[in-house]
Design an enzyme around this catalytic site. Sequence first.
Site, PDB file in Angstrom:
ATOM      1  CG  HIS A 284       3.935  -1.497   2.523  1.00  0.00           C
ATOM      2  ND1 HIS A 284       2.730  -2.088   2.217  1.00  0.00           N
ATOM      3  CD2 HIS A 284       4.133  -1.728   3.843  1.00  0.00           C
ATOM      4  CE1 HIS A 284       2.233  -2.671   3.288  1.00  0.00           C
ATOM      5  NE2 HIS A 284       3.060  -2.455   4.292  1.00  0.00           N
TER       6      HIS A 284
ATOM      7  CE  LYS B 210       1.137  -2.068   9.831  1.00  0.00           C
ATOM      8  NZ  LYS B 210       1.992  -2.864  10.632  1.00  0.00           N
TER       9      LYS B 210
ATOM     10  CG  HIS C 267      -0.409  -0.063   2.525  1.00  0.00           C
ATOM     11  ND1 HIS C 267       0.469   0.887   2.991  1.00  0.00           N
ATOM     12  CD2 HIS C 267      -0.571  -0.946   3.548  1.00  0.00           C
ATOM     13  CE1 HIS C 267       0.813   0.613   4.231  1.00  0.00           C
ATOM     14  NE2 HIS C 267       0.214  -0.510   4.593  1.00  0.00           N
TER      15      HIS C 267
ATOM     16  CB  CYS D 144      -0.320  -6.263  21.017  1.00  0.00           C
ATOM     17  SG  CYS D 144      -1.245  -5.917  19.505  1.00  0.00           S
TER      18      CYS D 144
ATOM     19  CG  HIS E 197      -2.914  -3.474  16.200  1.00  0.00           C
ATOM     20  ND1 HIS E 197      -1.577  -3.467  16.501  1.00  0.00           N
ATOM     21  CD2 HIS E 197      -3.022  -3.941  14.934  1.00  0.00           C
ATOM     22  CE1 HIS E 197      -0.900  -3.941  15.461  1.00  0.00           C
ATOM     23  NE2 HIS E 197      -1.748  -4.214  14.496  1.00  0.00           N
TER      24      HIS E 197
ATOM     25  CE  LYS F  55       0.049   4.775  13.146  1.00  0.00           C
ATOM     26  NZ  LYS F  55       0.520   4.092  14.326  1.00  0.00           N
TER      27      LYS F  55
ATOM     28  CB  CYS G  58      -2.315  -2.698  21.274  1.00  0.00           C
ATOM     29  SG  CYS G  58      -1.236  -2.244  19.909  1.00  0.00           S
TER      30      CYS G  58
ATOM     31  CB  CYS H  87       2.503  -5.188  17.934  1.00  0.00           C
ATOM     32  SG  CYS H  87       1.404  -3.802  17.890  1.00  0.00           S
TER      33      CYS H  87
END
Length: 628
Positions: free
Chosen positions: A21, A298, A18, A126, A146, A295, A143, A129
């Site tokens: 990356h 993902k 995405h 988590c 997440h 933010k 977390c 992560c």
Amino acid sequence: MPTFYLTTPIYYVNARPHLGHAYTTILADAMARYRRLRGDDVFLLTGTDEHGDNIAQVAAKAGVAPKAYADEIAADFQKAWDELGITYDRFIRTTDADHEAVVQKILQKLWDAGEIYLGKYGGQYCFGCERFYTEKEIVDGKCPDHQRPLTYIEEENYFFKMSKYQDWLVDYIRRNPDLIRPERYRNEILGFLRDPLQDLSISRPRTRLEWGIPLPFDAKYVTYVWFDALINYVTGVGYPDRPGFKERWGHVQHLIGKDILKPHAIYWPCMLKAAGLDVFRHLNVHGYWRIGGGKMSKSVGNVVEALGLTKKYGNDAFRYFVMREMVFGLDADFSEEALVGRLNADLANDLGNFVSRATTLIANLAGGRLPAPGEPTAAETGLAEAWRKTRAAVDAAMEEFAFQRALTSIWEFIGMLNRYVDTEQPWALAKDSAKHGRLGTVLNALGRALHGLGIVLAPFLPDASAKIRGALGMAGEPRLADAEWGPPATGTTIAKVSGLFPRVDVEKTPGTAESKVTAEPAHVAIADFRRTELRVAEVVAAEAVPKSKKLLKLTVSLGDEQRTIVAGIAEHYAPADLVGKKVVVVANLEPAKLMGVESRGMLLAGSAGTTLAVLTVDRDLPAGAKVS
Ligand code: MSP
């Protein structure tokens, strides 16, 4: 030949490639291309991180074996990078045989040296992560990344004695001020290191996690994600003794997003130290793209969609946008509208327009062959000097990964070139045979500019720069050393280039936010327009309007009078930068009170995306001069 070894993070295979990356990988590619252009021996490493709970879980959900799942996503990443024209030298996968062997080798080495021990660990974990969180890091019992509840886990595990390296690490970071950059991230890490450093859990029992690399000294355990992943950087260039390893490792620089700062700035140097390897030269850390204010997560499909914009607008435009829009190290907002704004303003208008004008003028006024220059005037020596400065500025900016600064410098030069064409008016020189010598000088300068841009733009706009070089018949790989203000030779054939970056007519993309941007304006009768009194004004003083983030209070001179104008430009200009500027104002606007300050007039400014520029006059005019 200087060596340059650059790495990107290796991306988890639990998500499709995405925008996030792609951003890191594009930056790495532009940097690698720049270093190659300089003549360095470059190695660019990227790849995928394939072991761990997360991946095992998504594979199970998809009903396939983890390796089969990883194969598919790794291929996706490779395809994405190939389509984007990323010039990587190796695509490493943590499931590659050489990597698994290197991880085991390093683990064995550390075990033999007493750097690893078996201990008990319990903590809030988590699964997203794949790591434990300390009390301090947990936000509202969740977390922080997440925003999901954590699970308390207790188990026997192997630990790396990281705590013993704390003093050494602090000292090392202090003695190498540019180890972690930009500085804000160095400070963040030094701040974090004020608290005691814990030992690092490096394993998971195989009963809980099968999908990993077995510890060579205890097959009941596999390595934990970070220990496996970070080591890819040494495997990638042939640790321990493949040819070139030593040379490359001595020059390694990492490029990462701020989300993985801690493992890279803390775990990794300690691991390297324990393994008897040098610490990396620089850890370069960039900020995060936000979409729609939040933010970028993902799980949100829009980040994948954002990458799809490369197909809609082309690789060059996408690359340019992400490099130009984000200040390296800070966060920025991504939007299609801002991308189109930059494409139209910087690429179509500034660069595309210049290339088309220059090549067309040479074609039409000199039969497509570069004329010999005559005696240069101050205009040409000014261009030559500005070009030298531009190149130095680009070099300095690229040294620090300041892509935005490098591009800003190049675009200032392009602006100068367009003004040069406007001022010299080669079409008018062509009409007067007494001025044909001067015409040759001007067209020759345009040829030099095309030549220089065709080289210097190569790392940033690979496709467009190749078209420019093609039009000048420049064959082979470009070299920065050839970007002097000298060539091409007189008589060189220069082909017309038009439509390097066609303007995007946003009305053709109905339903998107930007279709509003160019909705056809109703025509204004000239008489109506003339009722607006535009004047040149000199900024005499400027200060922030208290309690306002956006407003500046300007005192401007209109020659025979001074007045106060409030302008919403505080986020774009520091007050001191405006003083002395000759700006353009609407002088007969109805007075209005803004945050308690009466404004008598309006300052004109242009904007595209997040860039705003105040209108100024490009020759000296007295304050008060009429604008029409
Ligand atoms: N596998 C680990 C890294 C191991 S490196 C030894 C990992 N993978 S990841 O797939 O989550 O990729 C994280 C990286 O992707 C970030 O560090 C950054 O390079 C990039 N980005 C992901 N989302 C991003 C944004 N929203 N904005 C900018 N870059 C981001 O962590």
